[in-house]
Design a protein around this motif. Sequence first.
Motif, PDB file in Angstrom:
ATOM      1  N   SER A  99      -2.559   9.126 -12.578  1.00  0.00           N
ATOM      2  CA  SER A  99      -2.891   9.455 -11.180  1.00  0.00           C
ATOM      3  C   SER A  99      -2.221  10.800 -10.819  1.00  0.00           C
ATOM      4  O   SER A  99      -1.173  11.252 -11.616  1.00  0.00           O
ATOM      5  CB  SER A  99      -2.170   8.385 -10.205  1.00  0.00           C
ATOM      6  OG  SER A  99      -2.405   7.136 -10.616  1.00  0.00           O
ATOM      7  N   PHE A 150       2.324  11.960  -1.616  1.00  0.00           N
ATOM      8  CA  PHE A 150       1.529  11.168  -0.988  1.00  0.00           C
ATOM      9  C   PHE A 150       1.470  11.303   0.279  1.00  0.00           C
ATOM     10  O   PHE A 150       1.174  10.400   1.174  1.00  0.00           O
ATOM     11  CB  PHE A 150       1.909   9.767  -1.308  1.00  0.00           C
ATOM     12  CG  PHE A 150       1.534   9.531  -2.929  1.00  0.00           C
ATOM     13  CD1 PHE A 150       0.462   9.121  -3.301  1.00  0.00           C
ATOM     14  CD2 PHE A 150       2.886   9.408  -3.787  1.00  0.00           C
ATOM     15  CE1 PHE A 150       0.194   8.861  -4.512  1.00  0.00           C
ATOM     16  CE2 PHE A 150       2.527   9.168  -4.970  1.00  0.00           C
ATOM     17  CZ  PHE A 150       1.273   8.884  -5.591  1.00  0.00           C
ATOM     18  N   ILE A 153      -1.240   9.573   2.342  1.00  0.00           N
ATOM     19  CA  ILE A 153      -0.955   8.204   2.661  1.00  0.00           C
ATOM     20  C   ILE A 153       0.171   7.825   3.592  1.00  0.00           C
ATOM     21  O   ILE A 153       0.111   6.934   4.260  1.00  0.00           O
ATOM     22  CB  ILE A 153      -0.577   7.444   1.313  1.00  0.00           C
ATOM     23  CG1 ILE A 153      -1.695   7.788   0.260  1.00  0.00           C
ATOM     24  CG2 ILE A 153      -0.458   5.923   1.592  1.00  0.00           C
ATOM     25  CD1 ILE A 153      -1.442   7.008  -1.131  1.00  0.00           C
ATOM     26  N   VAL A 312      -0.887  -1.228 -10.171  1.00  0.00           N
ATOM     27  CA  VAL A 312      -0.651   0.292 -10.627  1.00  0.00           C
ATOM     28  C   VAL A 312       0.712   0.267 -11.383  1.00  0.00           C
ATOM     29  O   VAL A 312       1.625  -0.593 -10.730  1.00  0.00           O
ATOM     30  CB  VAL A 312      -0.906   1.164  -9.757  1.00  0.00           C
ATOM     31  CG1 VAL A 312      -0.766   2.533 -10.738  1.00  0.00           C
ATOM     32  CG2 VAL A 312      -1.974   1.250  -8.914  1.00  0.00           C
ATOM     33  N   TRP A 315       1.894   4.863 -12.820  1.00  0.00           N
ATOM     34  CA  TRP A 315       0.823   5.828 -12.423  1.00  0.00           C
ATOM     35  C   TRP A 315      -0.167   6.353 -13.761  1.00  0.00           C
ATOM     36  O   TRP A 315      -0.541   7.289 -13.645  1.00  0.00           O
ATOM     37  CB  TRP A 315       1.616   7.366 -11.925  1.00  0.00           C
ATOM     38  CG  TRP A 315       2.676   7.176 -11.225  1.00  0.00           C
ATOM     39  CD1 TRP A 315       4.278   7.421 -11.487  1.00  0.00           C
ATOM     40  CD2 TRP A 315       2.719   6.831  -9.888  1.00  0.00           C
ATOM     41  NE1 TRP A 315       4.864   6.909 -10.367  1.00  0.00           N
ATOM     42  CE2 TRP A 315       3.934   6.903  -9.251  1.00  0.00           C
ATOM     43  CE3 TRP A 315       1.538   6.493  -8.978  1.00  0.00           C
ATOM     44  CZ2 TRP A 315       4.318   6.559  -7.953  1.00  0.00           C
ATOM     45  CZ3 TRP A 315       1.694   6.405  -7.666  1.00  0.00           C
ATOM     46  CH2 TRP A 315       3.143   6.302  -7.142  1.00  0.00           C
ATOM     47  N   CYS A 318      -4.405   3.260 -12.571  1.00  0.00           N
ATOM     48  CA  CYS A 318      -5.124   2.892 -11.471  1.00  0.00           C
ATOM     49  C   CYS A 318      -6.667   3.116 -11.816  1.00  0.00           C
ATOM     50  O   CYS A 318      -7.178   3.914 -12.089  1.00  0.00           O
ATOM     51  CB  CYS A 318      -4.670   3.768 -10.336  1.00  0.00           C
ATOM     52  SG  CYS A 318      -5.789   3.452  -8.600  1.00  0.00           S
ATOM     53  N   LYS A 323      -7.631  -1.582  -7.259  1.00  0.00           N
ATOM     54  CA  LYS A 323      -7.983  -1.603  -5.883  1.00  0.00           C
ATOM     55  C   LYS A 323      -8.596  -2.907  -5.406  1.00  0.00           C
ATOM     56  O   LYS A 323      -8.012  -3.494  -4.561  1.00  0.00           O
ATOM     57  CB  LYS A 323      -9.284  -0.708  -5.716  1.00  0.00           C
ATOM     58  CG  LYS A 323      -8.795   0.726  -5.765  1.00  0.00           C
ATOM     59  CD  LYS A 323      -8.358   1.187  -4.428  1.00  0.00           C
ATOM     60  CE  LYS A 323      -7.586   2.430  -4.548  1.00  0.00           C
ATOM     61  NZ  LYS A 323      -6.014   2.464  -4.898  1.00  0.00           N
ATOM     62  N   GLN A 326      -5.329  -5.189  -5.204  1.00  0.00           N
ATOM     63  CA  GLN A 326      -4.699  -4.820  -3.997  1.00  0.00           C
ATOM     64  C   GLN A 326      -5.265  -5.478  -2.653  1.00  0.00           C
ATOM     65  O   GLN A 326      -4.467  -6.206  -1.698  1.00  0.00           O
ATOM     66  CB  GLN A 326      -4.604  -3.129  -3.697  1.00  0.00           C
ATOM     67  CG  GLN A 326      -3.371  -2.493  -4.755  1.00  0.00           C
ATOM     68  CD  GLN A 326      -3.966  -1.093  -5.062  1.00  0.00           C
ATOM     69  OE1 GLN A 326      -4.972  -0.466  -4.642  1.00  0.00           O
ATOM     70  NE2 GLN A 326      -3.143  -0.736  -6.164  1.00  0.00           N
ATOM     71  N   ILE A 350       3.107   2.331  -1.828  1.00  0.00           N
ATOM     72  CA  ILE A 350       2.457   3.635  -1.660  1.00  0.00           C
ATOM     73  C   ILE A 350       0.835   2.721  -2.155  1.00  0.00           C
ATOM     74  O   ILE A 350       0.025   3.262  -1.775  1.00  0.00           O
ATOM     75  CB  ILE A 350       2.549   4.528  -2.791  1.00  0.00           C
ATOM     76  CG1 ILE A 350       3.978   5.124  -2.406  1.00  0.00           C
ATOM     77  CG2 ILE A 350       1.698   5.558  -3.034  1.00  0.00           C
ATOM     78  CD1 ILE A 350       4.808   6.166  -3.217  1.00  0.00           C
ATOM     79  N   HIS A 351       0.790   2.284  -3.152  1.00  0.00           N
ATOM     80  CA  HIS A 351      -0.502   1.569  -3.777  1.00  0.00           C
ATOM     81  C   HIS A 351      -1.178   0.826  -2.538  1.00  0.00           C
ATOM     82  O   HIS A 351      -2.463   0.775  -2.428  1.00  0.00           O
ATOM     83  CB  HIS A 351      -0.317   0.801  -5.105  1.00  0.00           C
ATOM     84  CG  HIS A 351       0.396   1.405  -6.107  1.00  0.00           C
ATOM     85  ND1 HIS A 351       0.011   2.851  -6.506  1.00  0.00           N
ATOM     86  CD2 HIS A 351       1.354   1.179  -6.935  1.00  0.00           C
ATOM     87  CE1 HIS A 351       0.844   3.315  -7.392  1.00  0.00           C
ATOM     88  NE2 HIS A 351       1.556   2.512  -7.659  1.00  0.00           N
ATOM     89  N   CYS A 354      -2.404   2.663  -0.091  1.00  0.00           N
ATOM     90  CA  CYS A 354      -3.504   3.693  -0.380  1.00  0.00           C
ATOM     91  C   CYS A 354      -4.780   2.954  -0.163  1.00  0.00           C
ATOM     92  O   CYS A 354      -5.914   3.348   0.244  1.00  0.00           O
ATOM     93  CB  CYS A 354      -3.400   3.921  -2.028  1.00  0.00           C
ATOM     94  SG  CYS A 354      -4.749   4.807  -2.696  1.00  0.00           S
TER      95      CYS A 354
HETATM   96  S1  SF4 Z   1      -3.498   2.877  -5.818  1.00  0.00           S
HETATM   97 FE1  SF4 Z   1      -3.709   4.897  -4.920  1.00  0.00          FE
HETATM   98  S2  SF4 Z   1      -1.587   5.653  -4.679  1.00  0.00           S
HETATM   99 FE2  SF4 Z   1      -1.621   3.847  -6.386  1.00  0.00          FE
HETATM  100  S3  SF4 Z   1      -2.118   5.132  -8.359  1.00  0.00           S
HETATM  101 FE3  SF4 Z   1      -4.067   4.296  -7.574  1.00  0.00          FE
HETATM  102  S4  SF4 Z   1      -4.778   6.047  -6.308  1.00  0.00           S
HETATM  103 FE4  SF4 Z   1      -2.757   6.624  -6.618  1.00  0.00          FE
END
Ligand code: SF4
Lengths: 390, 147
Positions: A99, A150, A153, A312, A315, A318, A323, A326, A350-351, A354
């Motif tokens: 990332s 970030f 975000i 994630v 780092w 991702c 996604k 999440q 953070i994730h 995001c």
């Molecule tokens: S979820 Fe968002 S903040 Fe987390 S690694 Fe992926 S792109 Fe980056």
Amino acid sequence: MTDGYPPLILENKAYYCVECGKCSSICPMNRGEHGISPRRIVKKILENYEIEVIEDQWLYSCLICGLCDEVCPSMISFSTLIRELRHRALQSGNRKLCSKSGLLLQVGGIMMRPSLKQNRLDWLPKDTKISEKGDIMYFVGCLPFFDVIFKDIDPKTIDIAKGTLRMLNAAGIEPIVSNNERCCGHDQLWSGDIVEFEFLAKLNVEHFKELGIKKLLVSCPECYETISKYYPKYIGDLDFEVIYTMEYISELIDEGKITMKIDEMKVTYHDPCSLGRHLNIYEPPRNVIANIENLSFIEMPQNKESGPCCGVSAWITCDRTSKEMQINRLKEAISTGASKMITTCPKCLIHFLCSLKQRPEEEKDTMGIDVIDLSTLASKALEIPQREGQ
Amino acid sequence: MDNMFKPRIIAFCCNWCSYAGADLAGVSRFQYPPNARIIRVMCSGRVEPRFVFRAFEKGADGVIVTGCHIGDCHYISGNKKAEERMKLVRYLIGILGLEEDRFRLEWISASEGQKFAHVMTAFINKIKELGPNPMFGKIEEGTECQQ
Ligand code: SF4
Ligand code: SF4
Ligand code: SF4
Ligand code: FES
């Protein structure tokens, strides 16, 4: 029977694999586009196809979430296996996709230069008190860097450190906060860079020795896991105690040193993998939540041992599957009727944020949930008694 | 010792303006110190924070990113993105403990050969004042994430 197996297998007792496939069926990444399969990896290692495994980009998709470890009837620690394999993969030139194209790992790497004098303490609020010397130190970790990196975000991760300090201060504790601590090396370790990890670990431990501390308080679950579990494993025993802040604060609450009250709201809690499955710490955060007056806590259907990962790790993992994970988790939190999903890991925060940020406009109403760190929330609840006391 | 110090500068120049500006400085024979190694990128927006830190990690004493003037970017808003990202870089440089002046962002158009020479001279002099990259001396090059 075990003679002739390489140390990698001996250490993990991977020869006990009965090929039941439970690991592969529970693995969240197996549902994703790469279709990664822990069972296949174990099998390949057993049959001496290690080269094939370490040259595969797949290796970097595992989240180290520990779900597979949890269900394996033969108690094989797949995540340990992955850590070792990644170390070999790095040596063989298999590169990961990071990332922010690796900025986060790089920042840790830059902290390895002992000649650099960091300026990492500008965040310290004026109303908090810290000491220069003493027995107790608070390890902040990479929080001052996350908010900058970030910015889009806006996770406000530094509020975790501020909140922790405020809570400690409220109980009369003024810990050392050092300008010279370095990255704990968690991401280096799990992305296979053991050399860099050990270097950072040694720098940190040397620094702690110089300060002569007896207790190290850590608020980040990953830093806590790394320092308490992997520093001793890789660089030898530590001569100070490592304490997770929520456990500490939980005790302070039980002793009646901290009281908390906040506006009425419904909340739920997401267990970070590093705290939950890796370290079996489920109760202390829940205990803190239970002790904040007016919070009504609702457990999500998938919780504790079966709670999913934020998608994630270190780092490097991702992708679309992350996604999806999440979003599913956020929907689960929304289905409980909670207005806030609490977590204790700055990276989970953070994730998730995001993912929320990326949602299309038309979904904004249905995805109405706030993700917040427990230290941040608890310290907000602390404000009232503090003012009264002044 | 200070006279011996030859700063190593990495200059990221965008293909359409600043690189042409550097070219113009060359063909017009504007003198500037020879310390800069130019890396041509298609747009200043291509320069990721990581590139800048990588240059420092590899031993650069200063890093300068140059692009078209705001409004002139050939990809419309690449330089605006660069501006945002470079704010991040400057901040990180600060907390990591490198001097913020070791990094610079400048807009130089294709017709500004003179400006290119001026900016480079001024930047190199600044780096000479600051001295060598403080990161160095102790540890060999990192084994960090590479793609
Ligand atoms: S979820 Fe968002 S903040 Fe987390 S690694 Fe992926 S792109 Fe980056
Ligand atoms: S640790 Fe998690 S992501 Fe990795 S193989 Fe096991 S279940 Fe899959
Ligand atoms: S769960 Fe354990 S025993 Fe079953 S296939 Fe996976 S590694 Fe083998
Ligand atoms: S093309 Fe020159 S800055 Fe974008």
